[in-house]
Design a protein around this motif. Structure first.
Motif, PDB file in Angstrom:
ATOM      1  N   ASP A 322     -11.680  -0.257   5.265  1.00 22.71           N
ATOM      2  CA  ASP A 322     -10.315  -0.760   5.333  1.00 22.71           C
ATOM      3  C   ASP A 322      -9.333   0.320   4.885  1.00 22.71           C
ATOM      4  N   SER A 323      -8.064   0.138   5.240  1.00 25.62           N
ATOM      5  CA  SER A 323      -7.050   1.158   4.945  1.00 25.62           C
ATOM      6  C   SER A 323      -6.801   1.332   3.453  1.00 25.62           C
ATOM      7  N   CYS A 324      -7.282   0.407   2.624  1.00 29.05           N
ATOM      8  CA  CYS A 324      -7.098   0.534   1.173  1.00 29.05           C
ATOM      9  C   CYS A 324      -8.063   1.543   0.560  1.00 29.05           C
ATOM     10  N   THR A 333     -11.606   5.441   7.780  1.00 28.31           N
ATOM     11  CA  THR A 333     -10.500   4.480   7.692  1.00 28.31           C
ATOM     12  C   THR A 333      -9.567   4.676   8.893  1.00 28.31           C
ATOM     13  N   PRO A 334      -8.654   3.743   9.156  1.00 25.93           N
ATOM     14  CA  PRO A 334      -7.797   3.862  10.346  1.00 25.93           C
ATOM     15  C   PRO A 334      -6.738   4.954  10.202  1.00 25.93           C
ATOM     16  N   TYR A 335      -6.226   5.390  11.346  1.00 27.12           N
ATOM     17  CA  TYR A 335      -5.110   6.333  11.354  1.00 27.12           C
ATOM     18  C   TYR A 335      -3.838   5.598  10.937  1.00 27.12           C
ATOM     19  N   SER A 336      -2.981   6.304  10.246  1.00 28.06           N
ATOM     20  CA  SER A 336      -1.665   5.740   9.918  1.00 28.06           C
ATOM     21  C   SER A 336      -0.647   6.851  10.038  1.00 28.06           C
ATOM     22  N   ASN A 352      -8.165   3.030  16.320  1.00 24.71           N
ATOM     23  CA  ASN A 352      -7.604   1.942  15.509  1.00 24.71           C
ATOM     24  C   ASN A 352      -7.892   0.576  16.115  1.00 24.71           C
ATOM     25  N   HIS A 355     -11.482  -0.113  15.323  1.00 26.03           N
ATOM     26  CA  HIS A 355     -11.552  -0.279  13.870  1.00 26.03           C
ATOM     27  C   HIS A 355     -11.055  -1.669  13.470  1.00 26.03           C
ATOM     28  N   SER A 356      -9.942  -2.109  14.070  1.00 25.94           N
ATOM     29  CA  SER A 356      -9.379  -3.415  13.746  1.00 25.94           C
ATOM     30  C   SER A 356     -10.349  -4.547  14.089  1.00 25.94           C
ATOM     31  N   VAL A 424      -2.215   0.246   1.066  1.00 27.52           N
ATOM     32  CA  VAL A 424      -2.859   1.351   1.788  1.00 27.52           C
ATOM     33  C   VAL A 424      -3.099   2.515   0.833  1.00 27.52           C
ATOM     34  N   ASP A 426      -3.045   6.020  -0.623  1.00 26.63           N
ATOM     35  CA  ASP A 426      -2.045   7.070  -0.416  1.00 26.63           C
ATOM     36  C   ASP A 426      -2.451   8.392  -1.062  1.00 26.63           C
TER      37      ASP A 426
END
Length: 451
Positions: A322-324, A333-336, A352, A355-356, A424, A426
């Motif tokens: 997960d993005s966390c 983890t996903p792209y942001s 993504n 991934h989702s 998310v 960071d």
């Protein structure tokens, strides 16, 4: 002057006498009203007691045909009404009313369900009814699966003063419906302390005897093949977190625990790390978990061969996160974007999207566990919160066990709401992890173009 003073004194005295008479009259009227209300309540109370007794009799006659939530609700209403009537009796200075007939008095071998009086308890009558359809309603498990589970756990339940089938059924009933220990006591002919001891002993036995159903290490090839069918080569699971609330500030001001779980493509739990305080960030939970140590230190997880992609790139065994969580060589983890207006590339979008869909597996697995085992919906209090993670793991293992037994799961179309999203991550991006994610993103984009 003296005469005027005497006149004022006589007037004041006369006024006080009149006020006293008026107060006496009001007091008599108030007492008369109270007496009428007292008499009225005294006449009504026997009717209420009769209604409660009738409700008890109905419950005792039909408890096998009522759904568990119906009988539990009726028991709760009867209990609260009885308490209210006792309170009214004390306020009216009446002798306490006779207690309504209770299940505890009708079926109450306090410690030994094999005694003759135990034959009257609900579970004994349930066994005598021998209806296969009643097992899933009451225990969220079919009779064949219950029999198999009982055989696996019986050696670990020998220390209890109740038969293993009583112990397992009592624990499953509490897990399935969030029933109180007093409700378990009434149904299984045991006292509440024994019901508590039975429950935690069964949970311990499930953890010890079914722990192998967390199959990250033992059945990794099956896991990889499962994700291969959804175009995720060499994937070993999907990692996410869930929040479970409790009604105490014992561990953090938010009142919830964090549970980290790794799930396969079939919705089985491969690894569960439960009981982290809500004040912890998910990346810190990850680094303290057995999963992280097993990958980074002991190297017992994700140590299989790399997978060769068509573009001559290769990717090691990995899991989606997960993005966390932080991006790592084995945790993708996903792209942001750096801001909301920045668009992702086609390859990043393809990654993504997959991934989702993968992360939905975590939400669905937790959703099914919550829906099936209602005890997880209860807000545990301060005295019991330390046992809550232990119960969560028990429910996850039972979830895996029922999948193994080919038990029907809830409707595949049901969408389970996720708990509040975690922030998310960071922190710094791992360059090796970024290269592996980019290679997989290019692969997934090519696959999407062929479909």
């Amino acid at each position: 002057m003296a005469t005027a003073g005497k006149k004022r004194g006589r007037k004041k005295k006369k006024k006080n006498v009149m006020m006293t008479k008026k107060m006496n009259k009001l007091t008599k009227k108030f007492k008369a009203t109270l007496q009428l209300r007292h008499q009225h309540c005294t006449k009504l109370i026997p009717q209420l007691i009769s209604a409660i007794s009738s409700a008890h009799s109905f419950l005792l006659r039909h408890d096998l045909s009522l759904l568990p939530h119906q009988s539990l609700s009726l028991e709760s209403l009867i209990s609260s009404t009885s308490t209210s009537i006792s309170t009214i009796f004390s306020l009216l200075n009446l002798p306490p009313p006779p207690p309504p007939p209770s299940r505890a008095t009708l079926a109450s071998p306090p410690t030994d369900p094999t005694s003759p009086r135990a034959a009257e308890c609900w579970f004994q009558r349930f066994l005598e009814a021998d209806s296969d359809t009643l097992w899933p309603e009451n225990f969220n498990i079919t009779k064949p699966s219950f029999t198999l589970l009982l055989r696996l756990l019986t050696p670990s339940l020998s220390s209890l003063s109740v038969p293993p089938n009583y112990a397992l059924a009592a624990a499953l009933f509490r897990l399935a419906h969030g029933a109180s220990f007093s409700a378990i006591s009434r149904r299984f002919g045991i006292d509440s302390p024994t019901a508590c001891r039975v429950f935690y002993t069964v949970c311990k036995a499930i953890n010890e005897n079914l722990g192998h159903l967390f199959e990250l290490k033992s059945d990794i090839n099956r896991v990889i093949v499962g994700f291969g069918w959804i175009s995720l080569p060499n994937c070993c699971g999907v990692l996410g977190c869930e929040k479970f609330e409790f009604c105490s500030d014992l561990m953090d001001k938010n009142g919830f625990l964090i549970v980290q779980a790794l799930v396969d493509s079939e919705g089985r739990f491969l690894d569960v790390s439960a009981g982290w305080p809500g004040t912890m960030r998910p990346e810190n939970v990850l680094r303290k978990s057995k999963l992280y140590l097993g990958v980074e230190e002991s190297k017992e997880y994700l140590n299989g061969p790399s997978f060769e992609l068509n573009d001559e790139n290769s990717i090691p065994q990995y899991i989606l996160g997960d993005s966390c969580f932080p991006l790592l060589p084995w945790l993708l983890t996903p792209y942001s974007g750096s801001n909301e207006e920045e668009e992702t590339s086609s390859e990043e979008t393809a990654f993504n999207l997959v991934h989702s869909k993968g992360m939905q597996l975590v939400g669905t697995a937790f959703g099914r566990v919550r829906a099936k085992w209602k005890i997880l919906a209860k807000k545990w209090n301060e005295q019991c919160v330390e046992a809550f993670p232990f119960v969560i793991v028990t429910c996850c293992l039972l979830h895996n066990f029922l999948i193994k037994c080919s038990e029907a799961v809830t409707d595949e179309t049901v969408e389970y709401p996720r708990s509040e999203e975690f922030p998310v991550f960071d922190g710094e991006i791992d360059e090796s992890g970024k290269k592996i994610r980019d290679a997989l993103a290019s692969h997934l984009f090519r696959v999407s173009q062929r479909e």
